[in-house]
Scaffold this active site. Sequence first.
Site: not given
Ligand code: FPP
Length: 246
Positions: A23, A40, A134
């Site tokens: 997150d 992202h 893994l």
């Molecule tokens: C939460 O941060 C994160 C996500 C909803 C997406 C997670 C995706 C990635 C880390 C990239 C791709 C992953 C792979 C497996 C290739 P948020 O957007 O909710 O952050 P915020 O709470 O600060 O708004």
Amino acid sequence: MDDRNLIELIKNSSLNHIAIIMDGNGRWAQERGFERSKGHSAGMQKVIEIIEVAKKLEIKYLSLYAFSTENWKRPQIEVSTLFSILNTFIKNELNRLIQNNVRLTIMGDISKLPYSSRKAVEYAINKTKDNNGLTVNIGLNYGSRDEIAYGIRNIVSEIESGNLNQNDINETTLSKYLYTSEIPDPDLLIRTGGEKRLSNFMLYQIAYSEFDFPKIYWPDYGEEEFKSSILNFINRNRRFGGLNEK
Ligand code: FPP
């Protein structure tokens, strides 16, 4: 501590499976004046780094929450950015995953993914299915409540076809009908970004997991932070509801 000592400590602990709620990508980007998508992309780089470190430390299972059943509510542009990042990840990383003996598994209903992502994911699962190093288990269109409903539907159909007797159903039965049927429960759950909630992630599987909530955003989380989460875990004493020392 050097890696060899840490690997030894991990081996002597009960740590097999680490699950991560990644997150803070959006806040990381916004605080720097960037579009959320940049957060992202930075998050994807951290996925690559943490997979490398997990492999190096001989962790057996790593579960990553990449896209939840609730994430469809985000603006369409952000949803498509996330899937295009996933496609890029598979395109760029699959060979390295194969070379590193990594097995890729998915939890979630991937039938609802954009066609290109579904195909890429299925291809990667198939290409890595015989690897035994893994296991990287990615949550895509994943939600724990949805998973439990899916498990129950499968159990009911097994009962109806006479393959299962309802009196034989116990907690292990249900875990065999979840997306994680082939994967042991997480020992450690990490959520970056400072929030202390589970957001519908692996609720059935984390009954006895230890939790770690590092306050930093996912794009700032790296090898050192991952190692501290692991050391925090090793210093805890898990009793699984009993009284005995580990
Ligand atoms: C939460 O941060 C994160 C996500 C909803 C997406 C997670 C995706 C990635 C880390 C990239 C791709 C992953 C792979 C497996 C290739 P948020 O957007 O909710 O952050 P915020 O709470 O600060 O708004």
